[in-house]
Design a protein around this motif. Structure first.
Motif, PDB file in Angstrom:
ATOM      1  N   MET A   1       0.964  -1.202  -0.369  1.00 54.65           N
ATOM      2  CA  MET A   1       0.230  -0.047   0.123  1.00 54.65           C
ATOM      3  C   MET A   1       1.016   0.752   0.020  1.00 54.65           C
ATOM      4  N   THR A   2       0.540   2.138  -0.764  1.00 51.02           N
ATOM      5  CA  THR A   2       1.378   3.323  -1.247  1.00 51.02           C
ATOM      6  C   THR A   2       0.819   4.211   0.066  1.00 51.02           C
ATOM      7  N   VAL A   3       1.274   4.859   0.263  1.00 52.33           N
ATOM      8  CA  VAL A   3       0.381   5.671   1.261  1.00 52.33           C
ATOM      9  C   VAL A   3       1.275   7.417   1.333  1.00 52.33           C
ATOM     10  N   ALA A   4       0.337   8.556   0.872  1.00 54.68           N
ATOM     11  CA  ALA A   4       1.023  10.010   0.763  1.00 54.68           C
ATOM     12  C   ALA A   4       1.277  10.968   1.779  1.00 54.68           C
ATOM     13  N   VAL A   5       2.371  11.020   1.968  1.00 55.59           N
ATOM     14  CA  VAL A   5       2.270  11.867   3.945  1.00 55.59           C
ATOM     15  C   VAL A   5       2.497  13.185   3.132  1.00 55.59           C
ATOM     16  N   MET A   6       1.081  14.366   4.436  1.00 55.95           N
ATOM     17  CA  MET A   6       0.850  15.114   3.573  1.00 55.95           C
ATOM     18  C   MET A   6       0.493  16.228   5.068  1.00 55.95           C
ATOM     19  N   LYS A   7       0.798  17.409   4.594  1.00 56.81           N
ATOM     20  CA  LYS A   7       1.187  18.476   5.873  1.00 56.81           C
ATOM     21  C   LYS A   7      -1.128  18.846   5.861  1.00 56.81           C
ATOM     22  N   TRP A   8      -1.180  19.519   7.104  1.00 59.81           N
ATOM     23  CA  TRP A   8      -2.652  20.029   7.546  1.00 59.81           C
ATOM     24  C   TRP A   8      -2.967  20.761   5.870  1.00 59.81           C
ATOM     25  N   GLN A   9      -2.156  21.720   5.705  1.00 61.44           N
ATOM     26  CA  GLN A   9      -2.753  22.568   5.331  1.00 61.44           C
ATOM     27  C   GLN A   9      -2.923  21.458   3.103  1.00 61.44           C
ATOM     28  N   GLU A  10      -2.416  20.425   2.657  1.00 64.25           N
ATOM     29  CA  GLU A  10      -3.450  19.709   2.128  1.00 64.25           C
ATOM     30  C   GLU A  10      -4.355  19.207   2.381  1.00 64.25           C
ATOM     31  N   VAL A  11      -4.557  18.572   3.287  1.00 67.14           N
ATOM     32  CA  VAL A  11      -5.350  17.551   3.928  1.00 67.14           C
ATOM     33  C   VAL A  11      -6.291  19.011   4.007  1.00 67.14           C
ATOM     34  N   PHE A  12      -6.717  19.595   4.232  1.00 60.24           N
ATOM     35  CA  PHE A  12      -8.115  20.678   4.610  1.00 60.24           C
ATOM     36  C   PHE A  12      -8.191  21.191   3.591  1.00 60.24           C
ATOM     37  N   GLN A  13      -7.438  21.192   2.136  1.00 69.97           N
ATOM     38  CA  GLN A  13      -7.602  21.793   1.090  1.00 69.97           C
ATOM     39  C   GLN A  13      -8.702  20.702   0.612  1.00 69.97           C
ATOM     40  N   ILE A  14      -8.165  19.696   0.557  1.00 67.27           N
ATOM     41  CA  ILE A  14      -9.787  17.887   0.339  1.00 67.27           C
ATOM     42  C   ILE A  14     -10.448  17.411   0.799  1.00 67.27           C
ATOM     43  N   HIS A  15     -10.064  17.800   2.893  1.00 62.74           N
ATOM     44  CA  HIS A  15     -11.033  17.769   3.571  1.00 62.74           C
ATOM     45  C   HIS A  15     -12.241  18.591   4.462  1.00 62.74           C
ATOM     46  N   ARG A  16     -11.157  20.275   3.795  1.00 61.58           N
ATOM     47  CA  ARG A  16     -12.400  21.462   3.862  1.00 61.58           C
ATOM     48  C   ARG A  16     -13.265  21.763   5.495  1.00 61.58           C
ATOM     49  N   LYS A  17     -12.715  20.868   6.724  1.00 64.67           N
ATOM     50  CA  LYS A  17     -13.199  21.055   7.371  1.00 64.67           C
ATOM     51  C   LYS A  17     -11.851  20.578   8.790  1.00 64.67           C
ATOM     52  N   ILE A  18     -12.301  21.066  10.113  1.00 61.17           N
ATOM     53  CA  ILE A  18     -11.564  20.846  11.287  1.00 61.17           C
ATOM     54  C   ILE A  18     -12.472  19.742  11.469  1.00 61.17           C
ATOM     55  N   ARG A  19     -12.978  19.161  12.140  1.00 61.58           N
ATOM     56  CA  ARG A  19     -13.818  18.426  12.480  1.00 61.58           C
ATOM     57  C   ARG A  19     -14.013  16.892  11.887  1.00 61.58           C
ATOM     58  N   ALA A  20     -14.325  15.676  12.561  1.00 57.30           N
ATOM     59  CA  ALA A  20     -12.546  14.282  12.196  1.00 57.30           C
ATOM     60  C   ALA A  20     -14.168  14.214  10.125  1.00 57.30           C
ATOM     61  N   ALA A  21     -15.694  14.672  10.206  1.00 57.71           N
ATOM     62  CA  ALA A  21     -16.192  14.512   8.992  1.00 57.71           C
ATOM     63  C   ALA A  21     -16.348  15.244   8.199  1.00 57.71           C
ATOM     64  N   TYR A  22     -16.137  15.185   6.406  1.00 60.98           N
ATOM     65  CA  TYR A  22     -16.027  16.249   5.993  1.00 60.98           C
ATOM     66  C   TYR A  22     -17.518  15.982   5.170  1.00 60.98           C
ATOM     67  N   VAL A  23     -19.050  16.244   5.467  1.00 67.98           N
ATOM     68  CA  VAL A  23     -19.966  16.288   4.588  1.00 67.98           C
ATOM     69  C   VAL A  23     -20.035  17.254   3.546  1.00 67.98           C
ATOM     70  N   GLU A  24     -20.935  16.418   2.184  1.00 70.04           N
ATOM     71  CA  GLU A  24     -20.981  17.835   1.072  1.00 70.04           C
ATOM     72  C   GLU A  24     -22.191  17.090   0.532  1.00 70.04           C
ATOM     73  N   GLU A  25     -23.319  18.453   0.389  1.00 73.39           N
ATOM     74  CA  GLU A  25     -24.310  17.405  -0.065  1.00 73.39           C
ATOM     75  C   GLU A  25     -25.642  16.034   0.064  1.00 73.39           C
ATOM     76  N   GLY A  26     -24.986  16.234   1.210  1.00 74.58           N
ATOM     77  CA  GLY A  26     -25.577  15.284   1.880  1.00 74.58           C
ATOM     78  C   GLY A  26     -24.701  13.737   2.207  1.00 74.58           C
ATOM     79  N   GLN A  27     -23.288  13.922   1.296  1.00 75.45           N
ATOM     80  CA  GLN A  27     -22.795  12.750   1.454  1.00 75.45           C
ATOM     81  C   GLN A  27     -21.248  13.089   1.719  1.00 75.45           C
ATOM     82  N   LEU A  28     -21.253  11.957   2.474  1.00 74.00           N
ATOM     83  CA  LEU A  28     -19.650  11.973   3.287  1.00 74.00           C
ATOM     84  C   LEU A  28     -18.120  11.752   2.416  1.00 74.00           C
TER      85      LEU A  28
END
Length: 120
Positions: A1-28
């Motif tokens: 399994m290849t795993v990309a190591v990221m900084k929080w700023q990179e994760v936040f660009q995708i996840h968009r929340k500080i909370r554990a779950a990012y839900v968009e238009e009713g979809q996790l």
């Protein structure tokens, strides 16, 4: 399994929340996994299964439940150190229900396993 190591700023660009779950238009879309004991509920691993644990009465829990079902696919990011995250890729929900967290406290438990393919 290849795993990309990221900084929080990179994760936040995708996840968009500080909370554990990012839900968009009713979809996790993604979840943040951490073994950090400063959380209200303690996540854990069971073999190749990640177990996310949530306090049942938290507002975030209701939002997660409304957007999640067995078989749902979403991306998982794991915090491994301060400002260091692993992109674990696409995972599938295999269980949602009552259970215990790693400290044996009543919790909502969401179990997920990694998909063999890429990101959702």
């Amino acid at each position: 399994m290849t795993v990309a190591v990221m900084k929080w700023q990179e994760v936040f660009q995708i996840h968009r929340k500080i909370r554990a779950a990012y839900v968009e238009e009713g979809q996790l879309k993604s979840m943040l996994f951490s073994l950090d004991r400063r959380r209200k509920r303690f996540n854990y691993r069971k073999g190749d299964t990640l177990c996310f644990c949530f306090y049942k009465a938290a507002p975030e829990t209701a939002q997660i439940l409304s957007s999640l079902r067995i078989g749902a696919n979403f991306r998982v990011f794991e915090k491994v150190a301060p400002d260091t995250w692993n992109d674990l890729g696409s995972h599938t929900c295999i269980f949602v229900g009552d259970g215990k967290d790693a400290a044996n406290r009543d919790s909502l438990v969401i179990e997920v396993r990694r998909n063999s393919g890429g990101h959702p």
